[in-house]
Design a protein around this motif. Structure first.
Motif, PDB file in Angstrom:
ATOM      1  N   GLY A 193      31.166  26.694  71.532  1.00  0.00           N
ATOM      2  CA  GLY A 193      30.617  27.100  72.824  1.00  0.00           C
ATOM      3  C   GLY A 193      29.216  26.566  73.077  1.00  0.00           C
ATOM      4  N   LEU A 194      28.475  26.254  72.017  1.00  0.00           N
ATOM      5  CA  LEU A 194      27.119  25.727  72.167  1.00  0.00           C
ATOM      6  C   LEU A 194      27.121  24.413  72.943  1.00  0.00           C
ATOM      7  N   MET A 195      28.179  23.623  72.766  1.00  0.00           N
ATOM      8  CA  MET A 195      28.228  22.299  73.375  1.00  0.00           C
ATOM      9  C   MET A 195      28.400  22.328  74.892  1.00  0.00           C
ATOM     10  N   VAL A 196      28.904  23.417  75.423  1.00  0.00           N
ATOM     11  CA  VAL A 196      29.078  23.486  76.877  1.00  0.00           C
ATOM     12  C   VAL A 196      27.853  24.093  77.555  1.00  0.00           C
ATOM     13  N   SER A 197      26.842  24.408  76.768  1.00  0.00           N
ATOM     14  CA  SER A 197      25.592  24.941  77.318  1.00  0.00           C
ATOM     15  C   SER A 197      24.529  23.848  77.343  1.00  0.00           C
ATOM     16  N   PRO A 198      23.474  24.020  78.144  1.00  0.00           N
ATOM     17  CA  PRO A 198      22.390  23.035  78.169  1.00  0.00           C
ATOM     18  C   PRO A 198      21.766  22.790  76.792  1.00  0.00           C
ATOM     19  N   VAL A 199      21.786  23.816  75.933  1.00  0.00           N
ATOM     20  CA  VAL A 199      21.231  23.655  74.581  1.00  0.00           C
ATOM     21  C   VAL A 199      21.999  22.586  73.814  1.00  0.00           C
ATOM     22  N   GLY A 200      23.329  22.580  73.952  1.00  0.00           N
ATOM     23  CA  GLY A 200      24.148  21.561  73.303  1.00  0.00           C
ATOM     24  C   GLY A 200      23.807  20.172  73.801  1.00  0.00           C
ATOM     25  N   ALA A 201      23.557  20.064  75.104  1.00  0.00           N
ATOM     26  CA  ALA A 201      23.179  18.767  75.676  1.00  0.00           C
ATOM     27  C   ALA A 201      21.850  18.296  75.100  1.00  0.00           C
ATOM     28  N   PHE A 202      20.886  19.212  74.959  1.00  0.00           N
ATOM     29  CA  PHE A 202      19.594  18.865  74.373  1.00  0.00           C
ATOM     30  C   PHE A 202      19.764  18.349  72.948  1.00  0.00           C
ATOM     31  N   ILE A 203      20.627  19.008  72.186  1.00  0.00           N
ATOM     32  CA  ILE A 203      20.832  18.616  70.792  1.00  0.00           C
ATOM     33  C   ILE A 203      21.417  17.210  70.709  1.00  0.00           C
ATOM     34  N   VAL A 204      22.489  16.949  71.484  1.00  0.00           N
ATOM     35  CA  VAL A 204      23.136  15.634  71.448  1.00  0.00           C
ATOM     36  C   VAL A 204      22.193  14.553  71.948  1.00  0.00           C
ATOM     37  N   LEU A 205      21.519  14.820  73.072  1.00  0.00           N
ATOM     38  CA  LEU A 205      20.602  13.820  73.631  1.00  0.00           C
ATOM     39  C   LEU A 205      19.432  13.564  72.685  1.00  0.00           C
ATOM     40  N   GLY A 206      18.909  14.621  72.079  1.00  0.00           N
ATOM     41  CA  GLY A 206      17.811  14.449  71.130  1.00  0.00           C
ATOM     42  C   GLY A 206      18.212  13.597  69.941  1.00  0.00           C
ATOM     43  N   PHE A 207      19.435  13.797  69.461  1.00  0.00           N
ATOM     44  CA  PHE A 207      19.928  13.001  68.335  1.00  0.00           C
ATOM     45  C   PHE A 207      20.045  11.531  68.730  1.00  0.00           C
ATOM     46  N   ILE A 208      20.561  11.256  69.947  1.00  0.00           N
ATOM     47  CA  ILE A 208      20.696   9.871  70.418  1.00  0.00           C
ATOM     48  C   ILE A 208      19.320   9.214  70.526  1.00  0.00           C
ATOM     49  N   ILE A 209      18.353   9.944  71.095  1.00  0.00           N
ATOM     50  CA  ILE A 209      16.992   9.405  71.234  1.00  0.00           C
ATOM     51  C   ILE A 209      16.405   9.091  69.860  1.00  0.00           C
ATOM     52  N   TRP A 210      16.594   9.992  68.905  1.00  0.00           N
ATOM     53  CA  TRP A 210      16.077   9.778  67.549  1.00  0.00           C
ATOM     54  C   TRP A 210      16.691   8.523  66.927  1.00  0.00           C
ATOM     55  N   VAL A 211      18.016   8.373  67.025  1.00  0.00           N
ATOM     56  CA  VAL A 211      18.695   7.212  66.438  1.00  0.00           C
ATOM     57  C   VAL A 211      18.202   5.919  67.081  1.00  0.00           C
ATOM     58  N   MET A 212      18.124   5.885  68.409  1.00  0.00           N
ATOM     59  CA  MET A 212      17.727   4.658  69.096  1.00  0.00           C
ATOM     60  C   MET A 212      16.285   4.284  68.802  1.00  0.00           C
ATOM     61  N   ARG A 213      15.413   5.278  68.767  1.00  0.00           N
ATOM     62  CA  ARG A 213      14.006   4.969  68.490  1.00  0.00           C
ATOM     63  C   ARG A 213      13.798   4.580  67.034  1.00  0.00           C
ATOM     64  N   ALA A 214      14.581   5.173  66.142  1.00  0.00           N
ATOM     65  CA  ALA A 214      14.478   4.790  64.724  1.00  0.00           C
ATOM     66  C   ALA A 214      14.929   3.355  64.529  1.00  0.00           C
ATOM     67  N   ARG A 215      15.980   2.952  65.223  1.00  0.00           N
ATOM     68  CA  ARG A 215      16.487   1.579  65.097  1.00  0.00           C
ATOM     69  C   ARG A 215      15.525   0.549  65.677  1.00  0.00           C
ATOM     70  N   SER A 216      14.907   0.880  66.826  1.00  0.00           N
ATOM     71  CA  SER A 216      14.049  -0.086  67.497  1.00  0.00           C
ATOM     72  C   SER A 216      12.608  -0.046  67.003  1.00  0.00           C
ATOM     73  N   GLY A 217      12.247   1.040  66.283  1.00  0.00           N
ATOM     74  CA  GLY A 217      10.879   1.182  65.811  1.00  0.00           C
ATOM     75  C   GLY A 217       9.912   1.607  66.898  1.00  0.00           C
ATOM     76  N   TYR A 218      10.457   2.145  68.021  1.00  0.00           N
ATOM     77  CA  TYR A 218       9.610   2.553  69.129  1.00  0.00           C
ATOM     78  C   TYR A 218       8.762   3.760  68.760  1.00  0.00           C
ATOM     79  N   VAL A 219       7.488   3.719  69.144  1.00  0.00           N
ATOM     80  CA  VAL A 219       6.560   4.822  68.867  1.00  0.00           C
ATOM     81  C   VAL A 219       5.826   5.163  70.155  1.00  0.00           C
ATOM     82  N   GLU A 220       5.717   6.451  70.478  1.00  0.00           N
ATOM     83  CA  GLU A 220       4.969   6.884  71.662  1.00  0.00           C
ATOM     84  C   GLU A 220       3.473   6.581  71.481  1.00  0.00           C
ATOM     85  N   HIS A 221       2.868   6.089  72.551  1.00  0.00           N
ATOM     86  CA  HIS A 221       1.428   5.804  72.509  1.00  0.00           C
ATOM     87  C   HIS A 221       0.693   6.827  73.364  1.00  0.00           C
TER      88      HIS A 221
END
Length: 221
Positions: A193-221
């Motif tokens: 049920g967590l996945m159909v809530s906004p919290v689930g979306a935050f978790i999945v999106l956060g994981f995608i952002i982490w993976v993509m930034r780790a691969r590209s080496g992007y760092v916030e300035h």
């Protein structure tokens, strides 16, 4: 009379339709300059409409359509738009295109239209759309602007589709309404049920952002 021959000037070679420079308009937003994972734009719709693949696909196609044609129109009119009213003109053009999308969905895909509800209308104020009009279409030629709109639209779309895939799969065991978990042998799959809530979306999106930034080496300035 001089017998010296004068060579005709050589015409400057036109740039290829998909030159290296132009390909970057499409490829950069897919990864290195993704509007969601790098620029952190369009987050609201990425969280709100991604509970199922079908409405997410419609939302993605709608944003791509609006981005391509708003970029094209603004680029065509860029020399005729007074600077003082450029934001108003941009909003009017985007609103017209969004209204067209809204009416087509209402006529031909009413069930999806009801699911997306107000979020189709919110494309008008989507930071990705307005940002590309202001940063690119106002200063570049129509063809380049179309490619930029396509690239940004695709960059936005693939992220929300991945989020929707995992949310629908983990939240119901289905993808596009098809019982995928049952088909691969998990008939007793317990929906999360967590996945159909906004919290689930935050978790999945956060994981995608982490993976993509780790691969590209992007760092916030």
């Amino acid at each position: 009379m001089s017998t010296e021959t004068v060579e005709a000037p050589v015409a400057k070679e036109s740039e290829a339709l998909l030159s290296k420079r132009r390909k970057k308009f499409i490829t950069d937003p897919l990864n290195d300059d993704n509007p969601i994972t790098v620029q952190v734009l369009g987050i609201c719709s990425a969280l709100a409409v991604t509970t199922q693949m079908k409405p997410t696909m419609v939302m993605a196609l709608s944003v791509i359509f609006v981005m391509i044609f708003s970029n094209l129109i603004i680029s065509l009119l860029r020399n005729a738009i007074p600077g003082r009213v450029r934001i108003i003109v941009q909003l009017a053009i985007v609103a017209t295109l969004v209204t067209l999308v809204n009416e087509v969905l209402k006529a031909y895909a009413f069930d999806v239209y009801k699911q997306l509800s107000v979020f189709i209308g919110l494309i008008i104020t989507n930071c990705i759309v307005m940002g590309r009009l202001e940063a690119f279409a106002l200063g570049n030629k129509p063809y380049d602007s179309v490619l930029d709109g396509l690239g940004s639209g695709l960059g936005y779309s693939w992220i929300i589709l991945v989020v929707a895939f995992f949310r629908e799969l983990w939240g119901s065991g289905k993808v596009f309404g098809y019982d995928l978990m049952g088909a691969i042998g998990f008939e007793n799959f317990a929906a999360n049920g967590l996945m159909v809530s906004p919290v689930g979306a935050f978790i999945v999106l956060g994981f995608i952002i982490w993976v993509m930034r780790a691969r590209s080496g992007y760092v916030e300035h």
